[in-house]
Design an enzyme around this catalytic site. Structure first.
Site, PDB file in Angstrom:
ATOM      1  N   GLU A   1       2.695   9.850  53.986  1.00 10.86           N
ATOM      2  CA  GLU A   1       3.815   9.908  52.765  1.00 10.86           C
ATOM      3  C   GLU A   1       4.617  11.300  52.766  1.00 10.86           C
ATOM      4  O   GLU A   1       5.663  11.284  52.550  1.00 10.86           O
ATOM      5  CB  GLU A   1       3.492   9.249  51.461  1.00 10.86           C
ATOM      6  CG  GLU A   1       2.423   9.820  50.772  1.00 10.86           C
ATOM      7  CD  GLU A   1       2.644  11.118  49.849  1.00 10.86           C
ATOM      8  OE1 GLU A   1       4.163  10.839  49.520  1.00 10.86           O
ATOM      9  OE2 GLU A   1       2.042  11.668  49.381  1.00 10.86           O
TER      10      GLU A   1
ATOM     11  N   HIS B   1       1.391   5.743  50.359  1.00 10.30           N
ATOM     12  CA  HIS B   1       0.405   6.551  49.647  1.00 10.30           C
ATOM     13  C   HIS B   1      -0.856   6.248  49.597  1.00 10.30           C
ATOM     14  O   HIS B   1      -1.547   7.123  49.653  1.00 10.30           O
ATOM     15  CB  HIS B   1       1.011   6.513  48.078  1.00 10.30           C
ATOM     16  CG  HIS B   1       2.228   7.187  47.710  1.00 10.30           C
ATOM     17  ND1 HIS B   1       3.332   6.716  47.987  1.00 10.30           N
ATOM     18  CD2 HIS B   1       2.432   8.279  47.153  1.00 10.30           C
ATOM     19  CE1 HIS B   1       4.398   7.742  47.519  1.00 10.30           C
ATOM     20  NE2 HIS B   1       3.586   8.695  47.061  1.00 10.30           N
TER      21      HIS B   1
ATOM     22  N   GLN C   1      -4.392   5.525  43.355  1.00 12.53           N
ATOM     23  CA  GLN C   1      -4.902   6.466  42.416  1.00 12.53           C
ATOM     24  C   GLN C   1      -6.463   6.654  42.182  1.00 12.53           C
ATOM     25  O   GLN C   1      -7.123   7.244  41.615  1.00 12.53           O
ATOM     26  CB  GLN C   1      -4.034   6.722  41.088  1.00 12.53           C
ATOM     27  CG  GLN C   1      -2.705   7.209  41.453  1.00 12.53           C
ATOM     28  CD  GLN C   1      -1.841   7.115  40.176  1.00 12.53           C
ATOM     29  OE1 GLN C   1      -2.031   7.144  39.235  1.00 12.53           O
ATOM     30  NE2 GLN C   1      -0.687   6.436  40.518  1.00 12.53           N
TER      31      GLN C   1
END
Length: 346
Positions: free
Chosen positions: A12, A313, A292
């Protein structure tokens, strides 16, 4: 000195490559050289929030750095001894304080003493996880992994004014514990989930939030869900509309930040569309939380969850993590809309 070279243009090609590399450099005590930082962005190199992320990582780890300045596309970072303590990091713009926090939180959680960190800057800017996301989605799962922390908010900061200010208190732990059982109950609000709709309004008419909530209720058929329009203090005008789906372990937070020229109804429709896609997938972790969670899961040594189609991501974060830690990540498509991610130590 031998450096691990991390190409910021991979995948990304944004700030996440930088943040993950900084976190794992400190915790594995491996010096890094980052090149092509944020190469895939309209304004490559270190912007204010990325610069502050580097300086925060430098401060808590007593690192030596080279080339760190605004606009830099290549830097070197050599971590020293990690220490807890009282810290204060100010971005000076509406840049994301949450992303700065996520850079150093896993580090401070494994420090030798407690820490109090004050952040100043943006808390809700629409281009990064918000402080609400951190509180209700990310931190509950870190607490399940053994991270003892709490947030104290003084004021919020919307784009473009920024001006938010908040503190995080972190108690250290010896190690992180794997996340178990996250895929035991998929998101299904009709069975055991609690749904909530909320609009944050700063220096704008309250009817904007009322219209957002009413639109989402109609689209999602959440007539019985708790609904709230909260007037908040901020340095400038701002609006954040949120839909939350809570499970036994955490909340999935879907958020759309209001923009000049975009109607309240359109803001709510965008948010509700993401919620419907997630619920249809019957997954346990939404797209943004999925990428995350990977760093703390890797530090714990294992973990698994189901999610919607892994984002770029997520795939990029996996590649960066593998440069530092001996982990294996298996991604399996279970249905047309749901994937399972398993992380183990090799």
């Amino acid at each position: 000195m031998k450096y691990i070279t991390i190409d910021g243009a991979q995948g990304e090609g944004g700030g996440q490559v930088l943040r993950t590399a900084l976190t794992l450099s400190i915790l594995t005590k491996q010096p890094i050289e980052l090149v092509n930082i944020r190469a895939n962005r309209a304004k490559p190199g270190l912007l204010r929030q990325h610069y502050i992320s580097v300086m925060a990582a430098k401060t808590v780890s007593n690192a030596e750095v080279e080339g760190v300045e605004l606009g830099a596309t290549s830097i070197r970072f050599s971590p020293g001894e990690l220490t807890g303590g009282d810290y204060h990091f100010s971005i000076g713009t509406a840049g994301s304080t949450v992303l700065v926090c996520q850079t150093i939180l896993p580090v401070l959680a494994l420090a030798n003493s407690a820490s109090t960190v004050t952040f100043e800057g943006g808390t809700h800017n629409g281009m990064s996880p918000s402080l609400c996301f951190l509180q209700h989605s990310y931190l509950p799962l870190l607490r399940k992994m053994g991270v003892a922390c709490r947030v104290c908010i003084e004021k919020l900061g919307f784009y473009p004014a920024g001006g938010g200010k908040w503190q995080m208190l972190v108690e250290p732990t010896a190690s992180l514990q794997p996340i178990d059982g996250l895929d035991a109950r998929a998101a299904d609000p009709s069975v055991e989930q609690q749904c909530q709709l909320k609009a944050l309004i700063s220096s704008l008419p309250k009817h904007i939030g009322d219209r957002e909530v009413a639109t989402a209720v109609k689209i999602l058929a959440w007539q019985q869900a708790p609904q709230d329009v909260e007037l908040v203090e901020s340095a400038g005008p701002g609006n954040s509309f949120q839909a939350m789906v809570s499970t036994h372990s955490h909340a999935s937070v879907f958020e759309t930040v209001g923009e000049l020229g975009v109607s309240a109804e359109r803001v709510a429709k965008r948010c509700a569309g993401r919620v419907k896609q997630f619920l249809n997938a019957q997954a346990t972790v939404e797209e943004h939380l999925a990428d995350q969670l990977l760093v703390p899961m890797a530090l714990a040594g294992s973990g698994s969850f189901t999610t919607t189609k892994p984002s770029l991501h997520t795939l990029t974060n996996i590649d960066v993590i593998k440069r530092f830690l001996p982990v294996r990540v298996r991604i399996e498509q279970q249905t047309k809309q749901r994937w399972r991610i398993d992380l183990t130590t090799t």
